[in-house]
Write a protein that holds these residues in place. Structure first.
Motif, PDB file in Angstrom:
ATOM      1  N   ASN A 149       2.079  -4.120 -10.244  1.00  0.00           N
ATOM      2  CA  ASN A 149       2.221  -2.942 -11.071  1.00  0.00           C
ATOM      3  C   ASN A 149       2.752  -3.278 -12.457  1.00  0.00           C
ATOM      4  N   THR A 150       2.385  -2.474 -13.428  1.00  0.00           N
ATOM      5  CA  THR A 150       2.900  -2.740 -14.760  1.00  0.00           C
ATOM      6  C   THR A 150       4.284  -2.129 -14.987  1.00  0.00           C
ATOM      7  N   VAL A 151       4.562  -1.002 -14.300  1.00  0.00           N
ATOM      8  CA  VAL A 151       5.916  -0.439 -14.412  1.00  0.00           C
ATOM      9  C   VAL A 151       6.692  -0.757 -13.145  1.00  0.00           C
ATOM     10  N   ASP A 186       7.314   7.486 -13.189  1.00  0.00           N
ATOM     11  CA  ASP A 186       7.639   6.098 -13.535  1.00  0.00           C
ATOM     12  C   ASP A 186       6.655   5.562 -14.574  1.00  0.00           C
ATOM     13  N   TRP A 187       5.385   5.910 -14.407  1.00  0.00           N
ATOM     14  CA  TRP A 187       4.357   5.424 -15.328  1.00  0.00           C
ATOM     15  C   TRP A 187       4.622   5.931 -16.744  1.00  0.00           C
ATOM     16  N   LEU A 215       1.546   6.089   5.359  1.00  0.00           N
ATOM     17  CA  LEU A 215       0.607   5.025   5.037  1.00  0.00           C
ATOM     18  C   LEU A 215      -0.361   5.525   3.960  1.00  0.00           C
ATOM     19  N   GLY A 216      -0.815   6.774   4.128  1.00  0.00           N
ATOM     20  CA  GLY A 216      -1.721   7.372   3.143  1.00  0.00           C
ATOM     21  C   GLY A 216      -1.063   7.406   1.775  1.00  0.00           C
ATOM     22  N   LEU A 217       0.226   7.774   1.777  1.00  0.00           N
ATOM     23  CA  LEU A 217       0.978   7.865   0.531  1.00  0.00           C
ATOM     24  C   LEU A 217       1.092   6.485  -0.114  1.00  0.00           C
ATOM     25  N   ALA A 218       1.317   5.456   0.737  1.00  0.00           N
ATOM     26  CA  ALA A 218       1.444   4.093   0.228  1.00  0.00           C
ATOM     27  C   ALA A 218       0.120   3.638  -0.394  1.00  0.00           C
ATOM     28  N   VAL A 219      -0.980   3.926   0.306  1.00  0.00           N
ATOM     29  CA  VAL A 219      -2.304   3.548  -0.223  1.00  0.00           C
ATOM     30  C   VAL A 219      -2.539   4.246  -1.558  1.00  0.00           C
ATOM     31  N   ASN A 220      -2.167   5.542  -1.584  1.00  0.00           N
ATOM     32  CA  ASN A 220      -2.317   6.324  -2.815  1.00  0.00           C
ATOM     33  C   ASN A 220      -1.549   5.707  -3.980  1.00  0.00           C
ATOM     34  N   SER A 221      -0.325   5.233  -3.685  1.00  0.00           N
ATOM     35  CA  SER A 221       0.489   4.624  -4.750  1.00  0.00           C
ATOM     36  C   SER A 221      -0.232   3.435  -5.332  1.00  0.00           C
ATOM     37  N   PHE A 222      -0.755   2.596  -4.446  1.00  0.00           N
ATOM     38  CA  PHE A 222      -1.424   1.399  -4.925  1.00  0.00           C
ATOM     39  C   PHE A 222      -2.624   1.760  -5.781  1.00  0.00           C
ATOM     40  N   ILE A 223      -3.424   2.685  -5.247  1.00  0.00           N
ATOM     41  CA  ILE A 223      -4.685   2.978  -5.919  1.00  0.00           C
ATOM     42  C   ILE A 223      -4.462   3.684  -7.238  1.00  0.00           C
ATOM     43  N   SER A 224      -3.451   4.590  -7.266  1.00  0.00           N
ATOM     44  CA  SER A 224      -3.296   5.331  -8.510  1.00  0.00           C
ATOM     45  C   SER A 224      -2.525   4.521  -9.549  1.00  0.00           C
ATOM     46  N   LEU A 225      -1.769   3.525  -9.113  1.00  0.00           N
ATOM     47  CA  LEU A 225      -0.949   2.813 -10.095  1.00  0.00           C
ATOM     48  C   LEU A 225      -1.502   1.455 -10.480  1.00  0.00           C
ATOM     49  N   SER A 226      -2.451   0.943  -9.698  1.00  0.00           N
ATOM     50  CA  SER A 226      -2.911  -0.394 -10.029  1.00  0.00           C
ATOM     51  C   SER A 226      -4.370  -0.584  -9.655  1.00  0.00           C
ATOM     52  N   LEU A 227      -5.042  -1.380 -10.437  1.00  0.00           N
ATOM     53  CA  LEU A 227      -6.444  -1.682 -10.152  1.00  0.00           C
ATOM     54  C   LEU A 227      -6.590  -3.038  -9.491  1.00  0.00           C
ATOM     55  N   LYS A 228      -5.481  -3.739  -9.358  1.00  0.00           N
ATOM     56  CA  LYS A 228      -5.589  -5.110  -8.867  1.00  0.00           C
ATOM     57  C   LYS A 228      -6.216  -5.250  -7.482  1.00  0.00           C
ATOM     58  N   PRO A 229      -5.937  -4.294  -6.531  1.00  0.00           N
ATOM     59  CA  PRO A 229      -6.561  -4.469  -5.218  1.00  0.00           C
ATOM     60  C   PRO A 229      -8.082  -4.611  -5.317  1.00  0.00           C
ATOM     61  N   LEU A 230      -8.666  -3.936  -6.328  1.00  0.00           N
ATOM     62  CA  LEU A 230     -10.118  -4.021  -6.509  1.00  0.00           C
ATOM     63  C   LEU A 230     -10.568  -5.452  -6.762  1.00  0.00           C
ATOM     64  N   GLN A 302      -9.314   9.085 -14.142  1.00  0.00           N
ATOM     65  CA  GLN A 302      -7.902   9.451 -14.049  1.00  0.00           C
ATOM     66  C   GLN A 302      -7.489  10.254 -15.275  1.00  0.00           C
ATOM     67  N   GLY A 303      -8.145   9.963 -16.389  1.00  0.00           N
ATOM     68  CA  GLY A 303      -7.899  10.739 -17.601  1.00  0.00           C
ATOM     69  C   GLY A 303      -6.479  10.656 -18.111  1.00  0.00           C
ATOM     70  N   ARG A 304      -5.792   9.558 -17.861  1.00  0.00           N
ATOM     71  CA  ARG A 304      -4.425   9.437 -18.381  1.00  0.00           C
ATOM     72  C   ARG A 304      -4.449   9.369 -19.893  1.00  0.00           C
ATOM     73  N   PRO A 305      -3.392   9.835 -20.520  1.00  0.00           N
ATOM     74  CA  PRO A 305      -3.322   9.670 -21.974  1.00  0.00           C
ATOM     75  C   PRO A 305      -3.295   8.188 -22.317  1.00  0.00           C
ATOM     76  N   LEU A 306      -3.774   7.838 -23.495  1.00  0.00           N
ATOM     77  CA  LEU A 306      -3.830   6.432 -23.882  1.00  0.00           C
ATOM     78  C   LEU A 306      -2.433   5.882 -24.108  1.00  0.00           C
ATOM     79  N   PHE A 307      -1.545   6.749 -24.547  1.00  0.00           N
ATOM     80  CA  PHE A 307      -0.159   6.345 -24.775  1.00  0.00           C
ATOM     81  C   PHE A 307       0.695   7.588 -24.654  1.00  0.00           C
ATOM     82  N   VAL A 308       1.968   7.379 -24.525  1.00  0.00           N
ATOM     83  CA  VAL A 308       2.881   8.507 -24.379  1.00  0.00           C
ATOM     84  C   VAL A 308       3.908   8.442 -25.496  1.00  0.00           C
ATOM     85  N   VAL A 309       4.020   9.528 -26.244  1.00  0.00           N
ATOM     86  CA  VAL A 309       4.991   9.554 -27.329  1.00  0.00           C
ATOM     87  C   VAL A 309       6.298  10.148 -26.816  1.00  0.00           C
TER      88      VAL A 309
END
Ligand code: UDP
Ligand code: MG
Length: 318
Positions: A149-151, A186-187, A215-230, A302-309
């Motif tokens: 994860n980055t954060v 956190d992100w 377990l579902g929640l854990a999988v969700n954390s990985f998938i929504s926070l990181s692309l590395k598993p891919l 995911q449509g996250r903002p590019l940056f957060v001010v």
């Protein structure tokens, strides 16, 4: 207390009928009395018992208490999100309705905020009653999550949190569906501080998160926070291809070109095995190419903002 600040409390409740009235009057309210201005937002997350009726009765006596009734059970993450969308305070505290996030810490959360933290995170000290497997599982989970994860996420982070209006303003812009509210907060970043606490037993009822849901929640954390598993499989594929290529070339030269000077005497089956692993490696690697495209689509949807001010002076960004 900061100026005349207003604090919002967001409390999701799902089938909490047995303990909710006690939670409200005995645990929560004594700690709100000295606050100059506050609102309590209970989010009824499609409870099947009479939690809604109990909440409505609680809110009837007091204009500062609001109830948001979701049309069905959407899960805690979305229930908290709904509350955060409606909160109007300068700071917002989210906590569970079952007494496991002790309200006596509210003053500490506010104090950290007044000292400048924009996100105050409740960290649960190790839960003595938790079984060895669950403990090991959560340790492994954070180790893995933080390695990809980055954060950084503190082990034991809970949803018992305070966020400021600035953080809320950015949070409501996040539109992704599969979400972990605390992961998104956190992100977002911002100045963080931590409060460590022991989690008491539930007031009443049972936790609605069983192992499968967790377990579902854990999988969700990985998938929504990181692309590395891919990409893990792709790297594995590349490794397998390269290794079998090296071994294959070695056999070709040693056995077929030089006539087996080392006397290794590779059988046909061994050669076939190496050829098959070479092909498997190629298939995995090509999945990796797909993963690159998929990751772009994933990030986009995911449509996250590019940056957060956080805040900005002189250029007129609010
Ligand atoms: N909750 C919710 N929707 C759900 C499940 C739980 O709003 O689908 C609420 C629940 O009422 C409680 C909090 O989320 O206030 C934490 O749930 P629980 O105690 O079941 O889980 P824990 O995190 O303690 O294992
Ligand atoms: Mg609980």
């Amino acid at each position: 207390m900061k100026r005349k600040s207003r604090i919002s409390f967001v409390i999701p409740a799902y089938n909490e009928s047995a303990g909710i009235a006690r939670f409200h009057s005995e645990l929560l309210m004594p700690h709100l009395k000295h606050l100059p201005e506050y609102e309590v937002i209970y989010v009824n997350d499609g409870s099947h018992d009479d939690t809604l009726e109990k909440l409505t009765a609680i809110a009837a006596d007091d204009g500062r208490i609001r109830v948001i009734n979701l049309s069905r059970n959407f899960g805690k993450e979305l229930a908290v999100t709904a509350g955060l969308h409606h909160a109007s305070g300068d700071a917002i505290i989210t906590l569970d309705a079952d007494g496991q996030h002790p309200p006596e810490l509210i003053a500490k959360f506010i104090e950290k905020w007044e000292r400048g933290a924009q996100v105050v995170i409740g960290i649960r000290k190790s839960n003595r009653k938790e079984g060895g497997v669950k403990k090991l599982g959560s340790k492994l989970f954070y180790r893995l999550l933080n390695s990809i994860n980055t954060v950084r996420i503190e082990p034991g982070s809970t949803d018992y949190r305070l966020i400021t209006k600035d953080v809320q303003r950015e949070f409501v812009k996040l539109t992704e569906h599969s979400r972990i509210t605390r992961g998104l907060i956190d992100w977002l970043g911002f100045r963080r501080d931590y409060i460590y606490f022991d989690s008491p037993a539930r007031l009443a009822g049972t936790a609605s998160y069983d192992s499968t849901k967790l377990l579902g929640l854990a999988v969700n954390s990985f998938i929504s926070l990181s692309l590395k598993p891919l990409f893990i499989l792709a790297w594995m594929g590349l490794l397998i291809t390269l290794l079998s290529l090296v071994v294959g070339v070695f056999i070709f030269v040693e056995q077929l070109l030089l006539g087996d000077p080392l006397g290794l005497n590779f059988t046909g089956a061994a050669l076939l095995g190496i050829f098959i692993s070479f092909l498997v490696g190629l298939v995995l690697t090509s999945q990796g190419v797909l993963a690159v495209y998929l990751s772009h689509i994933h990030t986009h949807t995911q449509g996250r903002p590019l940056f957060v001010v956080d805040h900005s002076t002189s250029v007129g960004i609010e």
